[in-house]
Design a protein around this motif. Structure first.
Motif, PDB file in Angstrom:
ATOM      1  N   PRO A   7       0.843  -1.204   0.000  1.00  0.00           N
ATOM      2  CA  PRO A   7       0.000   0.000   0.000  1.00  0.00           C
ATOM      3  C   PRO A   7       0.879   1.256   0.000  1.00  0.00           C
ATOM      4  O   PRO A   7       1.950   1.267   0.607  1.00  0.00           O
ATOM      5  CB  PRO A   7      -0.786  -0.118   1.301  1.00  0.00           C
ATOM      6  N   PRO A   8       0.467   2.286  -0.698  1.00  0.00           N
ATOM      7  CA  PRO A   8       1.258   3.512  -0.706  1.00  0.00           C
ATOM      8  C   PRO A   8       1.234   4.180   0.668  1.00  0.00           C
ATOM      9  O   PRO A   8       0.242   4.101   1.389  1.00  0.00           O
ATOM     10  CB  PRO A   8       0.571   4.380  -1.756  1.00  0.00           C
ATOM     11  N   THR A   9       2.334   4.796   1.026  1.00  0.00           N
ATOM     12  CA  THR A   9       2.386   5.490   2.311  1.00  0.00           C
ATOM     13  C   THR A   9       1.888   6.919   2.135  1.00  0.00           C
ATOM     14  O   THR A   9       2.041   7.513   1.070  1.00  0.00           O
ATOM     15  CB  THR A   9       3.816   5.519   2.865  1.00  0.00           C
ATOM     16  N   LEU A  10       1.313   7.444   3.157  1.00  0.00           N
ATOM     17  CA  LEU A  10       0.811   8.809   3.148  1.00  0.00           C
ATOM     18  C   LEU A  10       1.778   9.701   3.915  1.00  0.00           C
ATOM     19  O   LEU A  10       2.227   9.353   5.002  1.00  0.00           O
ATOM     20  CB  LEU A  10      -0.564   8.877   3.812  1.00  0.00           C
ATOM     21  N   HIS A  14       0.837  16.866   9.304  1.00  0.00           N
ATOM     22  CA  HIS A  14       1.297  17.856  10.276  1.00  0.00           C
ATOM     23  C   HIS A  14       2.703  18.343   9.967  1.00  0.00           C
ATOM     24  O   HIS A  14       3.004  19.515  10.135  1.00  0.00           O
ATOM     25  CB  HIS A  14       1.251  17.283  11.688  1.00  0.00           C
ATOM     26  N   CYS A  15       3.580  17.437   9.529  1.00  0.00           N
ATOM     27  CA  CYS A  15       4.978  17.815   9.305  1.00  0.00           C
ATOM     28  C   CYS A  15       5.369  17.793   7.828  1.00  0.00           C
ATOM     29  O   CYS A  15       6.494  18.131   7.494  1.00  0.00           O
ATOM     30  CB  CYS A  15       5.906  16.907  10.104  1.00  0.00           C
ATOM     31  N   ASP A  16       4.467  17.383   6.944  1.00  0.00           N
ATOM     32  CA  ASP A  16       4.718  17.311   5.500  1.00  0.00           C
ATOM     33  C   ASP A  16       5.931  16.470   5.148  1.00  0.00           C
ATOM     34  O   ASP A  16       6.661  16.760   4.206  1.00  0.00           O
ATOM     35  CB  ASP A  16       4.858  18.700   4.893  1.00  0.00           C
ATOM     36  N   THR A  49       5.349   9.561   8.009  1.00  0.00           N
ATOM     37  CA  THR A  49       4.218   9.005   7.274  1.00  0.00           C
ATOM     38  C   THR A  49       3.103   8.654   8.256  1.00  0.00           C
ATOM     39  O   THR A  49       3.324   8.528   9.450  1.00  0.00           O
ATOM     40  CB  THR A  49       4.620   7.732   6.516  1.00  0.00           C
ATOM     41  N   THR A  50       1.918   8.508   7.719  1.00  0.00           N
ATOM     42  CA  THR A  50       0.778   8.083   8.529  1.00  0.00           C
ATOM     43  C   THR A  50       0.133   6.873   7.862  1.00  0.00           C
ATOM     44  O   THR A  50       0.306   6.639   6.669  1.00  0.00           O
ATOM     45  CB  THR A  50      -0.271   9.203   8.661  1.00  0.00           C
TER      46      THR A  50
END
Length: 62
Positions: A7-10, A14-16, A49-50
């Protein structure tokens, strides 16, 4: 070639994607070097990442 199963990471909103910053405190150590505070993003805890959220499958009833 990217793995289609991964899955792609997001990037953290908050910190870009810049999860740790170094802040110069303005003071110096006895050897002349500057004191630096390293601060991590509280949202992603320094990962940058989230995780993806699970899709909503059922609408809430009012």
């Amino acid at each position: 070639m990217p793995d289609p199963a991964a899955p792609p990471t997001l990037v953290c909103g908050h910190c870009d994607g810049f999860p740790v910053v170094a802040i110069d405190s303005g003071t110096r150590n006895p050897d002349g070097t500057r004191r630096i505070l390293k601060v991590a993003c509280p949202n992603c805890e320094g990962a940058g990442t989230t995780a993806r959220r699970a899709p909503v499958t059922e609408a809430a009833s009012c």
